[in-house]
Design a protein around this motif. Structure first.
Motif, PDB file in Angstrom:
ATOM      1  N   PHE A 202     -33.576  30.051  21.897  1.00 36.47           N
ATOM      2  CA  PHE A 202     -34.538  29.357  22.627  1.00 36.47           C
ATOM      3  C   PHE A 202     -35.749  30.361  22.794  1.00 36.47           C
ATOM      4  O   PHE A 202     -35.476  31.628  23.325  1.00 36.47           O
ATOM      5  N   ALA A 203     -37.070  30.237  22.856  1.00 40.81           N
ATOM      6  CA  ALA A 203     -38.057  30.869  23.387  1.00 40.81           C
ATOM      7  C   ALA A 203     -38.202  30.549  24.878  1.00 40.81           C
ATOM      8  O   ALA A 203     -38.457  29.495  25.523  1.00 40.81           O
ATOM      9  N   ARG A 204     -37.948  31.727  25.663  1.00 40.11           N
ATOM     10  CA  ARG A 204     -37.999  31.723  27.322  1.00 40.11           C
ATOM     11  C   ARG A 204     -39.231  31.473  27.702  1.00 40.11           C
ATOM     12  O   ARG A 204     -40.085  32.077  27.617  1.00 40.11           O
ATOM     13  N   GLY A 205     -39.149  30.351  28.570  1.00 46.40           N
ATOM     14  CA  GLY A 205     -40.417  30.202  29.514  1.00 46.40           C
ATOM     15  C   GLY A 205     -40.777  28.771  29.232  1.00 46.40           C
ATOM     16  O   GLY A 205     -41.035  28.168  28.152  1.00 46.40           O
ATOM     17  N   MET A 206     -40.732  27.905  30.432  1.00 46.92           N
ATOM     18  CA  MET A 206     -41.110  26.449  30.431  1.00 46.92           C
ATOM     19  C   MET A 206     -42.422  26.185  29.572  1.00 46.92           C
ATOM     20  O   MET A 206     -42.749  25.244  28.937  1.00 46.92           O
TER      21      MET A 206
END
Length: 317
Positions: A202-206
């Motif tokens: 997952f790429a972190r950050g909404m």
């Protein structure tokens, strides 16, 4: 020319996804997996089989899945900030193994050499239905989205075979034809997933999706996958890629960019996934080929209408 596209879906520019998908969802997966930039592994690592001894009964697993899960402190806040969360021991190892064996039976005649996939198995099998519609899973999803009522979009049984390559970078808001960001997907691996087996990453950050929102999609080749990876790297985005223990389950927002590595092991990577959305969401006005055969999941519903067909039941939380 991408060999998985029909003349209709291949027509136009490479970023033209306006045509409806005109194959089945197995063909859709073959096409989508072909968009990953990296080559499949050429050597495989042996991983030991899981030995659990006696397994629970199906009734015991159904009862387990009906019980609530105690969210760890900070899980809701972490999901809101990062766009995903990986939770430990959401299901017992015995329940995961029983589900793995059931999915292996259900996928036994499914085609595909790299990724074998089927959806809507909750309509066919009571154990899968108990997992997909379980108050335990639905309760976690509702808590993370901070909504009261959820509906099921669909389940996904995904078996990535030994030697299969990466799943390309994507976010589900591009895929699901739902006019809502209150959409969440689960990823329940049914065996331990070491890094060599290709866990979900997952790429972190909404809000990370905004960094690559202007990149043109490539329905023919691998340029989109490469450009997303480069854009995330150049922006210094942290990527969470960690092994999954048996019983761990991840939950990710429809806005969360994610990928999955190649399966460079000698064992199949079996996963049960599902997607849920806040009650009241509508189908987008113009579904595209990237949504696959979405009318299998939301039948008798036209674009712009509320997605509330009999195949989208409210899930008890």
């Amino acid at each position: 020319m991408n060999p998985h596209l029909s003349a209709t879906t291949a027509a136009g520019e490479a970023d033209d996804v306006a045509p409806a998908w005109d194959g089945d969802n197995g063909q859709w997966w073959d096409w989508y997996m072909s968009l990953a930039a990296d080559e499949a592994p050429t050597s495989l690592v042996d991983v030991p089989a899981v030995e659990l001894g006696s397994l629970p009964t199906e009734d015991a697993v159904v009862a387990e899945l009906a019980e609530p899960y105690d969210l760890p402190a900070g899980a809701v806040e972490s999901f809101a900030a990062d766009g995903f969360v990986v939770l430990p021991r959401v299901v017992s190892p015995g329940a995961a193994e029983l589900l793995r064996r059931r999915l292996a039976d259900l996928l036994a005649t499914t085609g595909g050499t790299a990724l074998r996939a089927r959806e809507m198995l909750w309509l066919e099998d009571p154990l899968v239905s108990a997992a997909v519609l379980s108050p335990r899973i639905a309760g976690v999803c509702a808590a993370l989205l901070e909504v009261e009522t959820l509906r099921l979009y669909h389940d996904s049984a995904l078996c990535k075979e030994p030697g299969a390559g990466r799943t390309p970078w994507h976010h589900d808001a591009h895929h699901f034809p739902l006019a809502s960001h209150d959409v969440i997907s689960t990823w329940m691996p049914l065996q331990p997933v070491p890094l060599a087996m290709g866990p979900l990453a997952f790429a972190r950050g909404m809000d990370t999706w905004r960094l690559v929102a202007d990149l043109p999609f490539d329905k023919i080749g691998t340029s989109y996958d490469r450009r997303v990876a480069e854009g995330l790297r150049d922006a210094g985005v942290a990527v969470h890629e960690e092994p999954f223990a048996l019983g761990d389950v991840s939950f990710h927002s429809t806005l969360c960019f994610h990928t999955a590595g190649a399966n460079a092991t000698t064992r199949s990577r079996m996963v049960l996934g599902a997607t849920y959305y806040a009650d009241g969401a509508r189908v987008v006005d113009h579904p595209t080929m990237v949504s696959g055969d979405w009318q299998l999941f939301v039948p008798d519903t036209a674009p712009g209408e509320v997605a509330a067909s009999p195949r989208n039941p409210v899930v008890t939380t």
